[in-house]
Design an enzyme around this catalytic site. Structure first.
Site, PDB file in Angstrom:
ATOM      1  N   GLU A  41      12.393  26.945 -38.408  1.00 11.35           N
ATOM      2  CA  GLU A  41      12.405  25.969 -38.037  1.00 11.35           C
ATOM      3  C   GLU A  41      10.603  25.786 -37.238  1.00 11.35           C
ATOM      4  O   GLU A  41       9.827  26.410 -37.253  1.00 11.35           O
ATOM      5  CB  GLU A  41      12.739  26.380 -35.858  1.00 11.35           C
ATOM      6  CG  GLU A  41      12.793  24.727 -35.260  1.00 11.35           C
ATOM      7  CD  GLU A  41      12.724  24.666 -33.779  1.00 11.35           C
ATOM      8  OE1 GLU A  41      12.648  23.691 -33.062  1.00 11.35           O
ATOM      9  OE2 GLU A  41      12.282  26.287 -33.279  1.00 11.35           O
ATOM     10  N   LYS A 112      18.908  19.421 -34.490  1.00  7.51           N
ATOM     11  CA  LYS A 112      19.214  20.122 -33.001  1.00  7.51           C
ATOM     12  C   LYS A 112      19.908  19.881 -32.400  1.00  7.51           C
ATOM     13  O   LYS A 112      19.329  18.235 -32.321  1.00  7.51           O
ATOM     14  CB  LYS A 112      17.509  20.479 -32.745  1.00  7.51           C
ATOM     15  CG  LYS A 112      17.667  20.987 -31.786  1.00  7.51           C
ATOM     16  CD  LYS A 112      16.226  21.876 -31.753  1.00  7.51           C
ATOM     17  CE  LYS A 112      16.026  22.784 -30.617  1.00  7.51           C
ATOM     18  NZ  LYS A 112      14.536  23.261 -30.250  1.00  7.51           N
ATOM     19  N   TYR A 118      12.121  23.163 -21.041  1.00  5.20           N
ATOM     20  CA  TYR A 118      12.052  23.487 -19.544  1.00  5.20           C
ATOM     21  C   TYR A 118      10.998  24.212 -19.712  1.00  5.20           C
ATOM     22  O   TYR A 118      10.006  24.036 -20.708  1.00  5.20           O
ATOM     23  CB  TYR A 118      13.014  24.570 -19.358  1.00  5.20           C
ATOM     24  CG  TYR A 118      14.149  25.221 -20.468  1.00  5.20           C
ATOM     25  CD1 TYR A 118      12.891  26.290 -20.642  1.00  5.20           C
ATOM     26  CD2 TYR A 118      14.718  24.906 -21.064  1.00  5.20           C
ATOM     27  CE1 TYR A 118      13.621  27.158 -21.860  1.00  5.20           C
ATOM     28  CE2 TYR A 118      15.162  25.269 -21.932  1.00  5.20           C
ATOM     29  CZ  TYR A 118      15.008  26.739 -22.047  1.00  5.20           C
ATOM     30  OH  TYR A 118      15.554  27.066 -23.580  1.00  5.20           O
ATOM     31  N   CYS A 148      16.983  27.234 -32.980  1.00  5.02           N
ATOM     32  CA  CYS A 148      16.559  27.444 -32.025  1.00  5.02           C
ATOM     33  C   CYS A 148      17.656  27.562 -31.022  1.00  5.02           C
ATOM     34  O   CYS A 148      18.666  28.484 -31.030  1.00  5.02           O
ATOM     35  CB  CYS A 148      15.079  27.111 -31.954  1.00  5.02           C
ATOM     36  SG  CYS A 148      14.465  28.079 -30.740  1.00  5.02           S
ATOM     37  N   LYS A 191      11.654  39.110 -24.353  1.00  3.09           N
ATOM     38  CA  LYS A 191      13.165  38.432 -25.000  1.00  3.09           C
ATOM     39  C   LYS A 191      13.376  39.408 -25.958  1.00  3.09           C
ATOM     40  O   LYS A 191      15.074  38.785 -26.396  1.00  3.09           O
ATOM     41  CB  LYS A 191      11.488  37.445 -25.753  1.00  3.09           C
ATOM     42  CG  LYS A 191      12.341  36.892 -26.625  1.00  3.09           C
ATOM     43  CD  LYS A 191      13.339  35.570 -26.302  1.00  3.09           C
ATOM     44  CE  LYS A 191      12.456  34.582 -25.355  1.00  3.09           C
ATOM     45  NZ  LYS A 191      11.937  33.298 -26.125  1.00  3.09           N
ATOM     46  N   GLY A 304     -18.574  38.854 -20.762  1.00  4.33           N
ATOM     47  CA  GLY A 304     -19.713  39.490 -19.785  1.00  4.33           C
ATOM     48  C   GLY A 304     -19.112  40.692 -19.737  1.00  4.33           C
ATOM     49  O   GLY A 304     -17.610  40.690 -18.455  1.00  4.33           O
ATOM     50  N   GLY A 308     -16.145  46.697 -14.640  1.00  2.00           N
ATOM     51  CA  GLY A 308     -15.246  46.868 -14.246  1.00  2.00           C
ATOM     52  C   GLY A 308     -13.405  46.929 -15.253  1.00  2.00           C
ATOM     53  O   GLY A 308     -13.838  46.656 -16.139  1.00  2.00           O
ATOM     54  N   ILE A 309     -12.383  47.040 -14.574  1.00  4.05           N
ATOM     55  CA  ILE A 309     -11.018  47.245 -15.460  1.00  4.05           C
ATOM     56  C   ILE A 309     -10.644  46.134 -16.256  1.00  4.05           C
ATOM     57  O   ILE A 309     -10.246  46.393 -17.952  1.00  4.05           O
ATOM     58  CB  ILE A 309      -9.415  47.758 -14.670  1.00  4.05           C
ATOM     59  CG1 ILE A 309      -8.619  48.317 -15.496  1.00  4.05           C
ATOM     60  CG2 ILE A 309      -9.788  46.367 -13.422  1.00  4.05           C
ATOM     61  CD1 ILE A 309      -9.122  49.668 -16.140  1.00  4.05           C
ATOM     62  N   ASP A 310     -11.196  44.812 -15.407  1.00  3.24           N
ATOM     63  CA  ASP A 310     -10.310  43.626 -17.084  1.00  3.24           C
ATOM     64  C   ASP A 310     -11.198  43.272 -17.840  1.00  3.24           C
ATOM     65  O   ASP A 310     -11.101  43.391 -18.922  1.00  3.24           O
ATOM     66  CB  ASP A 310     -10.596  42.237 -15.199  1.00  3.24           C
ATOM     67  CG  ASP A 310      -9.373  42.656 -14.614  1.00  3.24           C
ATOM     68  OD1 ASP A 310      -8.147  42.983 -14.327  1.00  3.24           O
ATOM     69  OD2 ASP A 310      -9.872  42.138 -13.299  1.00  3.24           O
ATOM     70  N   ASN A 387     -21.072  32.906  -5.374  1.00  2.00           N
ATOM     71  CA  ASN A 387     -20.336  31.654  -6.498  1.00  2.00           C
ATOM     72  C   ASN A 387     -20.764  31.890  -7.028  1.00  2.00           C
ATOM     73  O   ASN A 387     -21.279  31.666  -8.339  1.00  2.00           O
ATOM     74  CB  ASN A 387     -19.090  30.689  -5.992  1.00  2.00           C
ATOM     75  CG  ASN A 387     -17.708  31.387  -5.879  1.00  2.00           C
ATOM     76  OD1 ASN A 387     -16.749  32.753  -5.454  1.00  2.00           O
ATOM     77  ND2 ASN A 387     -17.248  30.161  -4.597  1.00  2.00           N
ATOM     78  N   GLU A 416      -5.819  37.640  -9.993  1.00  2.00           N
ATOM     79  CA  GLU A 416      -6.540  36.609  -9.763  1.00  2.00           C
ATOM     80  C   GLU A 416      -6.334  34.964  -9.369  1.00  2.00           C
ATOM     81  O   GLU A 416      -7.033  34.737  -8.892  1.00  2.00           O
ATOM     82  CB  GLU A 416      -8.060  37.454 -10.583  1.00  2.00           C
ATOM     83  CG  GLU A 416      -8.064  38.883  -9.455  1.00  2.00           C
ATOM     84  CD  GLU A 416      -9.226  39.427 -11.083  1.00  2.00           C
ATOM     85  OE1 GLU A 416     -10.407  40.535 -10.898  1.00  2.00           O
ATOM     86  OE2 GLU A 416     -10.235  38.187 -12.310  1.00  2.00           O
TER      87      GLU A 416
END
Length: 561
Positions: A41, A112, A118, A148, A191, A304, A308-310, A387, A416
């Site tokens: 498509e 189509k 949505y 589609c 999916k 940065g 940490g894990i993220d 912050n 987060e």
């Protein structure tokens, strides 16, 4: 009939480049002896095109490219997706169409029918829906062509619309010999399973073979996994393509027996990743790689690294998507940064082979506090001071990105972002978020999977995985000081965001009422932050971004019962 089903990776708006992809595919198909080439498509324009479609010069150029593709065709026919004009005088200005061409002539066009509005989709904003069904005839075969959403008739992951018309069934009534679907269906973590089941149901219910060609690649935050396939009338998948990359598969269609089979049945069929973490890994790599290549706006990325894990996971994903040479990192410690966080960052950088800079910001932070003292009028340490550290880091990281033509990658996760534990103009800075659609528990799961199954050695230091999560913006700070444990939090968030359950339903599921009220309030009130966030690669059926449109100004949260 020998048919090639191919999935291409177009770029939105690159009409010349997309035409080149289409004609290249046609040339390869002709060389292979294919009689018909089926492409996805909106291959001419890329998808989603959004408001580019409102520009008349863009539409006219698309129509010109359509004609050029048609005129280039020879013995091998091509079915490709593009826009076509609505010349009826009423309604929207164009259709979302599939065009069939051969020997320099347009043989037919299908529009189509089902236009989704949505989640991320806005087709009805731009396209006029089809209202008349017909088959496209080629080589004595009646092709029942759908586009589609037409094939997803009332079988979506989340059923937002209930359609009254089943396009595939209407084409069966017109004696279609085969159902074809040209698609631009985005990846989500579930999916593939839903797609295969839905296509198999159609094939079995209609007792017709089904050929499916889906777009591959990424456009900003939306990722397409390809996953094209051929299914016989009994619902068996007989041929398929490699996911997450351009690929094709060749099949033979025999309408006398309604049989479709692979050209070479001795070739091992590609396997779609069965493990969630592997699917997410492949999708994120494709998303970042295409974001870099298709924008062409940066030479490298910068992170940065906090220890940490993220940020650790984000860095690993970027190295795998690009290369160690194209990933830079900066660690920016203060007095609240643990020694382990700094050493862990250095160890990760060493394991990945990336360049890491250390820029302490304690003196900058103290200078800011001194400058603000007359304004703040007290020395109480609170959220503003916490912050401020994040915003100093964000400023330095953006300065590096500007200086060295880099994209800064935001490192927040979905948990987060959901509850607002991210700082505007601080750690939310950047050009793209790789893990913003992964809950914190999923971040840990992927980190562990990478070490144990992908690398089979410790690339992400175990100390990063096992340490208690903390923003390290004040002494002895832990995420658990103000949030439920992440297993509880993420389960609640998933049911609220993805499953869209309300307060009473969540309490019925066993969540504490006070916890529910607190978390829902945090999610709703922090919409203003997410409204300013960087694009987040979409991995789930409901993700933050254009697919979740929540009002910033509203009173429902305060009055919810």
């Amino acid at each position: 009939m020998r048919i090639r089903i191919e999935q291409l990776n177009p770029t939105v708006g690159d009409l010349a480049g997309n035409k080149s992809l289409i004609l290249g595919a046609l040339k390869r198909a002709e060389k292979s002896g294919a009689e018909l080439l089926i492409l996805p498509e909106m291959g001419v324009t890329g998808y989603p095109v959004e408001d580019l479609l409102e520009e008349s010069s863009f539409r006219e150029k698309c129509y010109s490219v359509n004609r050029e593709i048609v005129e280039t065709t020879g013995k091998t026919a091509i079915l490709f997706g593009s826009i076509t004009p609505n010349d009826g005088g009423y309604g929207r200005k164009m259709y979302n169409s599939a065009l069939l061409a051969q020997n320099g002539k347009l043989l037919g066009t299908t529009h189509k029918t089902l236009l989704p509005t949505y989640d991320i989709f806005d087709d009805l904003r731009y396209f006029e829906p089809n209202e008349e069904f017909h088959c496209l005839e080629f080589g004595g075969i009646k092709l029942g062509v759908t586009i589609c959403e037409d094939i997803w008739y009332n079988e979506n992951e989340v059923q937002y619309h209930t359609y009254s018309v089943n396009p595939a069934l209407e084409l069966k009534k017109l004696d279609a010999d085969v159902i074809i679907n040209v698609s631009a269906s985005p990846y989500t973590n579930t999916k593939h399973q839903n797609r295969v089941r839905m296509l198999q149901n159609h094939a079995k219910n209609l007792s017709l073979p089904l050929l499916y060609s889906n777009q591959v690649g990424a456009h900003t935050d939306v990722i397409f996994d390809g996953d094209s396939m051929a299914i016989d009338r009994e619902g068996r998948v007989v041929a398929k393509t490699k996911p997450f990359e351009p690929d094709f598969t060749d099949v033979l269609l025999n309408i006398d027996g309604g049989i479709v089979e692979p050209i070479q049945d001795d070739i091992e069929q590609p396997i779609y990743p069965g493990i969630k973490q592997e699917r997410q890994f492949e999708a994120i790599k494709l998303g970042l790689r295409d974001y870099m290549n298709k924008t062409g706006a940066a030479d490298q990325v910068v992170f940065g690294l906090s220890g940490g894990i993220d940020s650790a996971l984000g860095c690993v994903l970027a190295v795998e998507a690009l290369s160690p040479e194209k990933v830079k990192a900066i660690t920016l410690p203060t007095e609240f940064s643990s020694e382990g966080s700094v050493t862990d960052s250095h160890k990760l950088a060493e394991n990945l082979g990336i360049e890491l800079f250390e820029v302490p910001i304690q003196n900058i932070f103290e200078n800011y506090r001194s400058a603000l003292e007359p304004v703040f009028n007290d020395n109480t340490f609170g959220t503003a001071e916490e912050n401020l550290q994040s915003r100093i880091r964000g400023t330095i990281l953006m300065a590096y990105a500007n200086k060295f033509n880099s994209f800064l990658i935001a490192t927040g996760n979905k948990s987060e972002y959901a509850v607002g534990y991210a700082t505007l103009y601080g750690d939310m800075n950047g050009a793209l978020s790789l893990i913003g659609d992964l809950y914190k528990t999923e971040v840990y799961e992927m980190a562990k999977w990478l070490n144990t199954s992908y690398y089979r050695k410790e690339i992400i230091p175990e100390s990063i995985i096992t340490k208690a999560p903390s923003a390290e913006l004040r002494p002895n700070q832990k995420d658990s000081d103000s949030l439920p444990d992440y297993e509880t939090l993420d389960s609640l968030l998933y049911q609220y965001i993805e499953l869209q359950k309300g307060r009473s339903e969540l309490i019925e599921e066993g969540f504490d009422g006070k916890t529910v009220d607190k978390i829902l309030r945090l999610v709703d009130y922090n919409e203003f932050k997410r409204n300013q966030a960087v694009p987040i690669l979409k991995l789930n059926s409901k993700s933050f971004g254009s697919g979740r449109r929540w009002p910033i100004v509203q009173k429902w949260t305060a009055n919810r019962s």
